[in-house]
Design an enzyme around this catalytic site. Structure first.
Site, PDB file in Angstrom:
ATOM      1  CB  SER A 146       5.705   3.223  14.811  1.00 52.44           C
ATOM      2  OG  SER A 146       5.753   4.118  13.750  1.00 52.44           O
ATOM      3  CG  HIS A 192       7.778  -0.319  10.887  1.00 51.99           C
ATOM      4  ND1 HIS A 192       8.556  -0.443  12.008  1.00 51.99           N
ATOM      5  CD2 HIS A 192       7.512   1.013  10.781  1.00 51.99           C
ATOM      6  CE1 HIS A 192       8.767   0.741  12.549  1.00 51.99           C
ATOM      7  NE2 HIS A 192       8.139   1.640  11.821  1.00 51.99           N
ATOM      8  CD  GLU A 219      10.442  -3.737  13.196  1.00 54.68           C
ATOM      9  OE1 GLU A 219       9.861  -2.625  13.202  1.00 54.68           O
ATOM     10  OE2 GLU A 219      10.991  -4.208  14.197  1.00 54.68           O
ATOM     11  CG  ASN A 224       9.556   2.586  16.703  1.00 50.56           C
ATOM     12  OD1 ASN A 224      10.281   3.581  16.753  1.00 50.56           O
ATOM     13  ND2 ASN A 224       8.875   2.257  15.615  1.00 50.56           N
TER      14      ASN A 224
HETATM   15  P1  NAD Z   1       1.431  11.880   9.370  1.00 47.16           P
HETATM   16  O1  NAD Z   1       0.755  12.579  10.491  1.00 47.16           O
HETATM   17  O2  NAD Z   1       2.522  12.578   8.625  1.00 47.16           O
HETATM   18  O3  NAD Z   1       0.336  11.446   8.256  1.00 47.16           O
HETATM   19  C1  NAD Z   1      -0.834  10.747   8.566  1.00 47.16           C
HETATM   20  C2  NAD Z   1      -1.825  10.945   7.433  1.00 47.16           C
HETATM   21  O4  NAD Z   1      -2.972  10.112   7.675  1.00 47.16           O
HETATM   22  C3  NAD Z   1      -2.341  12.394   7.324  1.00 47.16           C
HETATM   23  O5  NAD Z   1      -2.115  12.862   5.998  1.00 47.16           O
HETATM   24  C4  NAD Z   1      -3.836  12.269   7.622  1.00 47.16           C
HETATM   25  O6  NAD Z   1      -4.633  13.174   6.881  1.00 47.16           O
HETATM   26  C5  NAD Z   1      -4.106  10.823   7.203  1.00 47.16           C
HETATM   27  N1  NAD Z   1      -5.316  10.246   7.778  1.00 47.16           N
HETATM   28  C6  NAD Z   1      -5.796  10.397   9.048  1.00 47.16           C
HETATM   29  N2  NAD Z   1      -6.969   9.716   9.172  1.00 47.16           N
HETATM   30  C7  NAD Z   1      -7.217   9.130   7.968  1.00 47.16           C
HETATM   31  C8  NAD Z   1      -8.270   8.309   7.465  1.00 47.16           C
HETATM   32  N3  NAD Z   1      -9.301   7.960   8.233  1.00 47.16           N
HETATM   33  N4  NAD Z   1      -8.220   7.910   6.182  1.00 47.16           N
HETATM   34  C9  NAD Z   1      -7.184   8.280   5.375  1.00 47.16           C
HETATM   35  N5  NAD Z   1      -6.149   9.058   5.804  1.00 47.16           N
HETATM   36  C10 NAD Z   1      -6.169   9.466   7.075  1.00 47.16           C
HETATM   37  O7  NAD Z   1       1.921  10.492   9.968  1.00 47.16           O
HETATM   38  P2  NAD Z   1       3.196   9.599   9.514  1.00 47.16           P
HETATM   39  O8  NAD Z   1       4.384  10.069  10.248  1.00 47.16           O
HETATM   40  O9  NAD Z   1       3.205   9.489   8.021  1.00 47.16           O
HETATM   41  O10 NAD Z   1       2.786   8.200  10.148  1.00 47.16           O
HETATM   42  C11 NAD Z   1       1.912   7.310   9.496  1.00 47.16           C
HETATM   43  C12 NAD Z   1       2.121   5.919  10.056  1.00 47.16           C
HETATM   44  O11 NAD Z   1       3.478   5.514   9.808  1.00 47.16           O
HETATM   45  C13 NAD Z   1       1.914   5.828  11.573  1.00 47.16           C
HETATM   46  O12 NAD Z   1       1.335   4.588  11.878  1.00 47.16           O
HETATM   47  C14 NAD Z   1       3.346   5.920  12.105  1.00 47.16           C
HETATM   48  O13 NAD Z   1       3.501   5.311  13.364  1.00 47.16           O
HETATM   49  C15 NAD Z   1       4.099   5.156  11.031  1.00 47.16           C
HETATM   50  N6  NAD Z   1       5.540   5.458  10.920  1.00 47.16           N
HETATM   51  C16 NAD Z   1       5.994   6.754  11.036  1.00 47.16           C
HETATM   52  C17 NAD Z   1       7.361   7.005  10.893  1.00 47.16           C
HETATM   53  C18 NAD Z   1       7.906   8.419  10.982  1.00 47.16           C
HETATM   54  O14 NAD Z   1       9.128   8.587  11.034  1.00 47.16           O
HETATM   55  N7  NAD Z   1       7.059   9.447  10.963  1.00 47.16           N
HETATM   56  C19 NAD Z   1       8.252   5.953  10.624  1.00 47.16           C
HETATM   57  C20 NAD Z   1       7.746   4.665  10.471  1.00 47.16           C
HETATM   58  C21 NAD Z   1       6.395   4.422  10.623  1.00 47.16           C
END
Ligand code: NAD
Length: 297
Positions: free
Chosen positions: A120, A141, A153, A191
């Site tokens: 993000s 993104h 994005e 963001n």
């Molecule tokens: P989340 O916490 O729901 O999921 C993250 C996952 O990554 C977990 O299942 C965890 O077990 C896994 N993980 C952690 N370390 C790992 C590793 N070494 N190898 C493999 N898997 C691993 O997080 P999210 O909300 O899905 O966010 C993920 C990414 O997407 C982040 O970079 C976040 O900034 C981005 N993002 C999030 C949103 C949102 O609305 N939540 C929107 C756009 C982008």
């Protein structure tokens, strides 16, 4: 670039949606997560979301089985990326973790594979710098919920090749999305603009200017936002919001981006929003009722 095999790293909120849209568009997807329970949960979420589309008449049972049939799951990055032409990383928003994951991907992915991140806010240039192929590293993104939201994005790192940007643009269109390309500065566009608004909404609550429902109602009805900023923060994840604000704060060195102390407290207390069951609102599985948390009554 001919892309057929995609690996998605991280099977959380975003990873399962990203795997879903690629698999539904006919790509072979390997979903990778360190936590096997998370992989199970992600497959169940994808099946549930497809069932919703079937109920609406927008997808068939055959499309459900072909989509699920296109997805395999593994817990090892080395195994999971070895046959991929594109890897999309969607693991936890943490700089050290992402740098470590990209070193692992770079060591095991085929030469010529594109390495994308769904971060993000974290610098694409910084992530690219830990690999031996910075010209093939790019930001892809997606927005939450991925199967519903149209925007992708696309973020060019300092060294990203034009052909890579073009490939990711075309691929996004193949998924039925609308790509928008921006440059690599903290928070990119989405963001950089969204998080200060969410932070300001939290400051308004913290300073007692108004309550949770009043803040969200003003922004929904007054600005035609589909969701109030506090509800949206819960939906994104308060830990994710906090991490993004820290990246903006560190990246620009401007105190205006410092996370509100109330947000910091909530994250420290494990109140992460919808995914933990409570944030500004309380979330009960199976219920659409939105109740304000006792802390803010
Ligand atoms: P989340 O916490 O729901 O999921 C993250 C996952 O990554 C977990 O299942 C965890 O077990 C896994 N993980 C952690 N370390 C790992 C590793 N070494 N190898 C493999 N898997 C691993 O997080 P999210 O909300 O899905 O966010 C993920 C990414 O997407 C982040 O970079 C976040 O900034 C981005 N993002 C999030 C949103 C949102 O609305 N939540 C929107 C756009 C982008």
């Amino acid at each position: 670039m001919d892309i057929k095999n995609i690996s998605v790293i991280g099977a959380g909120t975003m990873g399962n949606g990203i795997a879903h849209v690629f698999a539904q568009s006919g790509f072979k997807v390997t979903m990778i997560d360190v936590n096997p329970a998370q992989l199970e949960k992600a497959l169940a979420t994808i099946a549930k979301n497809i069932d919703r589309q079937i109920a609406k008449g927008t997808l068939s049972e055959e499309q459900k089985s072909s989509t699920l049939g296109n997805i395999t799951t593994v817990t090892s990055i080395a195994d999971g990326v070895k046959n991929a032409e594109l890897i999309v990383e969607a693991a936890t928003e943490n700089v050290a973790l992402k740098l470590d994951i990209f070193k692992q991907i770079d060591a095991s992915a085929p030469n010529g594979a594109i390495l994308a991140t769904n971060t993000s806010s974290i610098s694409i240039t910084k992530i690219a710098a830990v690999t031996k192929r910075p010209e093939l590293v790019i930001g892809m993104h997606f927005m939450n919920p991925v199967p519903v939201m149209k925007l992708v994005e696309i973020i060019n790192g300092y060294a990203t090749k034009k052909e890579v940007t073009q490939t990711i643009n075309e691929l996004s269109k193949q998924l039925g999305k609308i790509p928008c390309t921006v440059n690599d500065y903290p928070g990119f566009i989405a963001n950089r603009i969204l998080m200060p608004m969410i932070n300001e909404a939290i400051y308004s609550l913290y300073e007692g200017v108004a309550g949770v429902e009043e803040i969200d109602t003003v922004m929904k009805l007054g600005m035609a936002h589909p969701m109030g900023p506090l509800h949206l923060a819960d939906f994104i994840g308060l830990d994710v919001c906090h991490s993004i604000l820290k990246v903006l704060h560190d990246g620009f060195g401007n105190p205006k981006y410092a996370p509100c102390p109330l947000l910091t407290n909530m994250v420290t207390a494990g109140k992460l929003g919808a995914k933990s069951g409570e944030g500004f609102y309380v979330y009960t599985p199976g219920s659409k009722d939105l109740k304000v948390s006792e802390n803010f009554k």
